[in-house]
Every structure is written in C-alpha cells, then in structure tokens.
Design an enzyme around this catalytic site. Sequence first.
Site, PDB file in Angstrom:
ATOM      1  N   LEU A 242       0.418   3.670  -2.223  1.00  0.00           N
ATOM      2  CA  LEU A 242       0.823   3.473  -3.612  1.00  0.00           C
ATOM      3  C   LEU A 242       1.423   4.729  -4.244  1.00  0.00           C
ATOM      4  O   LEU A 242       0.987   5.845  -3.976  1.00  0.00           O
ATOM      5  CB  LEU A 242      -0.383   3.013  -4.436  1.00  0.00           C
ATOM      6  CG  LEU A 242      -1.084   1.742  -3.931  1.00  0.00           C
ATOM      7  CD1 LEU A 242      -2.237   1.375  -4.869  1.00  0.00           C
ATOM      8  CD2 LEU A 242      -0.125   0.573  -3.789  1.00  0.00           C
ATOM      9  N   HIS A 243       2.429   4.495  -5.071  1.00  0.00           N
ATOM     10  CA  HIS A 243       3.057   5.564  -5.848  1.00  0.00           C
ATOM     11  C   HIS A 243       3.149   5.108  -7.303  1.00  0.00           C
ATOM     12  O   HIS A 243       2.634   4.025  -7.652  1.00  0.00           O
ATOM     13  CB  HIS A 243       4.438   5.915  -5.273  1.00  0.00           C
ATOM     14  CG  HIS A 243       5.316   4.711  -5.036  1.00  0.00           C
ATOM     15  ND1 HIS A 243       5.777   3.922  -6.058  1.00  0.00           N
ATOM     16  CD2 HIS A 243       5.789   4.145  -3.893  1.00  0.00           C
ATOM     17  CE1 HIS A 243       6.508   2.948  -5.579  1.00  0.00           C
ATOM     18  NE2 HIS A 243       6.534   3.040  -4.259  1.00  0.00           N
TER      19      HIS A 243
ATOM     20  N   HIS B 120       4.233   1.424  -8.047  1.00  0.00           N
ATOM     21  CA  HIS B 120       3.132   0.460  -7.936  1.00  0.00           C
ATOM     22  C   HIS B 120       2.182   0.579  -9.132  1.00  0.00           C
ATOM     23  O   HIS B 120       1.724  -0.415  -9.685  1.00  0.00           O
ATOM     24  CB  HIS B 120       2.316   0.727  -6.669  1.00  0.00           C
ATOM     25  CG  HIS B 120       3.066   0.602  -5.379  1.00  0.00           C
ATOM     26  ND1 HIS B 120       3.341   1.671  -4.586  1.00  0.00           N
ATOM     27  CD2 HIS B 120       3.583  -0.471  -4.743  1.00  0.00           C
ATOM     28  CE1 HIS B 120       3.982   1.277  -3.498  1.00  0.00           C
ATOM     29  NE2 HIS B 120       4.151  -0.024  -3.573  1.00  0.00           N
TER      30      HIS B 120
ATOM     31  N   LYS C 252      12.715  -2.973  -8.528  1.00  0.00           N
ATOM     32  CA  LYS C 252      13.197  -2.156  -7.399  1.00  0.00           C
ATOM     33  C   LYS C 252      13.651  -3.053  -6.245  1.00  0.00           C
ATOM     34  O   LYS C 252      14.662  -2.807  -5.601  1.00  0.00           O
ATOM     35  CB  LYS C 252      12.074  -1.218  -6.945  1.00  0.00           C
ATOM     36  CG  LYS C 252      12.168  -0.685  -5.543  1.00  0.00           C
ATOM     37  CD  LYS C 252      13.027   0.528  -5.489  1.00  0.00           C
ATOM     38  CE  LYS C 252      13.332   1.068  -4.110  1.00  0.00           C
ATOM     39  NZ  LYS C 252      12.548   0.665  -3.006  1.00  0.00           N
TER      40      LYS C 252
ATOM     41  N   GLY D   7       0.799  -1.227   0.000  1.00  0.00           N
ATOM     42  CA  GLY D   7       0.000   0.000   0.000  1.00  0.00           C
ATOM     43  C   GLY D   7       0.826   1.269   0.000  1.00  0.00           C
ATOM     44  O   GLY D   7       2.017   1.255  -0.266  1.00  0.00           O
TER      45      GLY D   7
HETATM   46  P1  AMP Z   1       5.886  -2.565  -1.682  1.00  0.00           P
HETATM   47  O1  AMP Z   1       4.536  -1.958  -1.507  1.00  0.00           O
HETATM   48  O2  AMP Z   1       7.013  -1.641  -1.372  1.00  0.00           O
HETATM   49  O3  AMP Z   1       6.008  -3.910  -1.003  1.00  0.00           O
HETATM   50  O4  AMP Z   1       6.034  -2.861  -3.234  1.00  0.00           O
HETATM   51  C1  AMP Z   1       5.070  -3.619  -3.938  1.00  0.00           C
HETATM   52  C2  AMP Z   1       5.608  -3.940  -5.298  1.00  0.00           C
HETATM   53  O5  AMP Z   1       5.880  -2.724  -6.002  1.00  0.00           O
HETATM   54  C3  AMP Z   1       6.936  -4.720  -5.259  1.00  0.00           C
HETATM   55  O6  AMP Z   1       6.928  -5.717  -6.261  1.00  0.00           O
HETATM   56  C4  AMP Z   1       7.953  -3.660  -5.525  1.00  0.00           C
HETATM   57  O7  AMP Z   1       9.133  -4.146  -6.123  1.00  0.00           O
HETATM   58  C5  AMP Z   1       7.204  -2.749  -6.491  1.00  0.00           C
HETATM   59  N1  AMP Z   1       7.795  -1.418  -6.474  1.00  0.00           N
HETATM   60  C6  AMP Z   1       8.025  -0.626  -5.393  1.00  0.00           C
HETATM   61  N2  AMP Z   1       8.644   0.506  -5.758  1.00  0.00           N
HETATM   62  C7  AMP Z   1       8.821   0.439  -7.097  1.00  0.00           C
HETATM   63  C8  AMP Z   1       9.410   1.302  -8.079  1.00  0.00           C
HETATM   64  N3  AMP Z   1       9.954   2.459  -7.749  1.00  0.00           N
HETATM   65  N4  AMP Z   1       9.408   0.902  -9.362  1.00  0.00           N
HETATM   66  C9  AMP Z   1       8.859  -0.288  -9.716  1.00  0.00           C
HETATM   67  N5  AMP Z   1       8.290  -1.152  -8.848  1.00  0.00           N
HETATM   68  C10 AMP Z   1       8.271  -0.788  -7.562  1.00  0.00           C
END
Ligand code: AMP
Length: 280
Positions: free
Chosen positions: A33-34, A37, A149, A31
């Site tokens: 989200l940016h 995501h 990432k 969550g």
């Molecule tokens: P998280 O919410 O941080 O657990 O991330 C969820 C998914 O989004 C994971 O597969 C991350 O690798 C991916 N993700 C997070 N940040 C980035 C980014 N800057 N670029 C691409 N994918 C991302």
Amino acid sequence: MQIVKNIEELRSIIKWWRGEGHSIGLVPTMGYLHDGHKSLIEKAVSENDRVVVSDFVNPTQFGVNEDLSSYPRDIDRDAAICEAVGADVVFHPDPEEMYFPNHCTFVDMDRLTKGLCGKTRPTHFRGVCTVVSKLFNIVTPDRAYFGQKDAQQLAVIRRMVRDMNFGITIVGCPIVREADGLAMSSRNTYLNPKEREAALVLHKSLVLGEGMVHAGQKDAKKVKNAIRENIEKEPLAQVDYVEIVDVENLEPIDTIEGPFLAAVAVYIGKTRLIDNLKGE
Ligand code: AMP
C-alpha cells in the site's frame, strides 16, 4: 483491526456487522500500500461504519509473462497502514482460499476490455472482474472504492455492477501523485533512479496534451501524436499505447468536444506504467 485469511470467518464478521445495522465499505487492493491506496481507505472510512480492505495479489489478472511472482508484498506494513487509517478488517486470503484447484467460472465483458490495456493484456480484465465479483459476493459491501489511476478498470467495474445488478455503489477516487507528478503505484518500486526520473515523462506528456486541448485543439489525433512524440523523446521510454477515448464507453474519439480521457501505457525499462488524465 483484524487480519482475516479465511472466507467463512469474514462472512461471519460481515453477518455480525449487518446484525448491528452497520454499513460496509470495501477497498480492493493487491497490497504493498501507498498513499494512493490510503486515500481510498480514508474515503471508505469516512463514508461507512465498517471497512474491509482486501489485500490479495490476484493470479488470474496476470498474463503468463507478467510479474505475478515478483509483485511486491508486505502484509505487516500494509496491516499497520490500514489500522492507522481506521480500517476494521484486512482480508488477506491465500490464492488457494480464493480459487479452488478446479476453479472454472469467470466473469468477462464484451466491450470496454478490448482496447487500451486489453490489447496487450487480453485476459487481465477477466481476472479483475472475476476477483472483484468474488469479493463483492463475500463482503456484500454497500460501497466499493476504486482509483481513477486505473481508469479502464474503474469503467469496467462500473459497467459490470450495472449489468450484473450488484446493487453496490462504486466510488471513484482521484489519482494520488508524488510531488513531482508521477502517479503512485506499487510497481514504481521496480524503477531504478534513472528510470524513476524517466517515468515523469508520462504525466508531463499528458499535461502537454491537455494544454493543447485547452488552447483549442479539437483533433484527437494531433493531441495523441504530440503526447506520443513527447514520450518518445525519453530514451528509456517505450510507448505501449496513447489513446484519447470517451470517458464512459472508452471508445476512441476523433474530435474532442466534451469530456475525454487521455490514457497512456509506457514501458520504462522493463516496467510497464499507466497514467491518465480526464479533461473537460
Ligand atoms: P492495486 O493495488 O494497484 O490493484 O490498486 C488498488 C486500488 O487502488 C485500485 O482501485 C487502484 O486504482 C487504486 N490506486 C492505485 N494507485 C493509485 C493512485 N496513485 N491514486 C489513486 N488510487 C490508486
């Protein structure tokens, strides 16, 4: 678009979709989200008939002194983003829905999880593999989307899916960066303006290392040292690790002859950030 908090309710939606012959994509997230995501969700929407985004801050992947309680959360904003991008369901369970009070089954891995982030976060990937396995069992997706990432996480999930015969296609997606090069992360919200500026040193140092390789440097130690020294010039930065590893098995390499992964983890103030760069 629906927000679903209950596993059985999600299962019945999945059953309905399967009855209609739909393909299903899953995007696991914690969550807040940016655009990183968002890029995963967009890809999932373009490749599947139905898309589930899981939005769950998974307690089992946090160590005891880590930021589980302070991790940023905003489900309303997340749901609006998912809806705008075309997801069908946001799965947002409470921790008690995902883990029975006496939960005692974990999915773990002998290799790949010991180096890089595994050194300072020894139980992290056990938590990741466990929650992703549970999500795979609940959603039974055709495809699941993960970001480069978290390069180690992506390699670990690929291996887990292969070893455990999940029969799910894992789609890796490129790192989305801010205009100045900082890799997008929910944890960037912890940075004050000075730290935000200092955080640029991660990507800049990786690019410096890549430049050395492009100029013909094959000695991984020299490249690693140069990356580390450049990071250490930044007073607010403290290196956790700088590694150059094999892209698939994540073992350190001495000589750079083919594809490599340069990966760093760096504390900027109290915030631990990771970044990486895949080179040929
Ligand atoms: P998280 O919410 O941080 O657990 O991330 C969820 C998914 O989004 C994971 O597969 C991350 O690798 C991916 N993700 C997070 N940040 C980035 C980014 N800057 N670029 C691409 N994918 C991302």
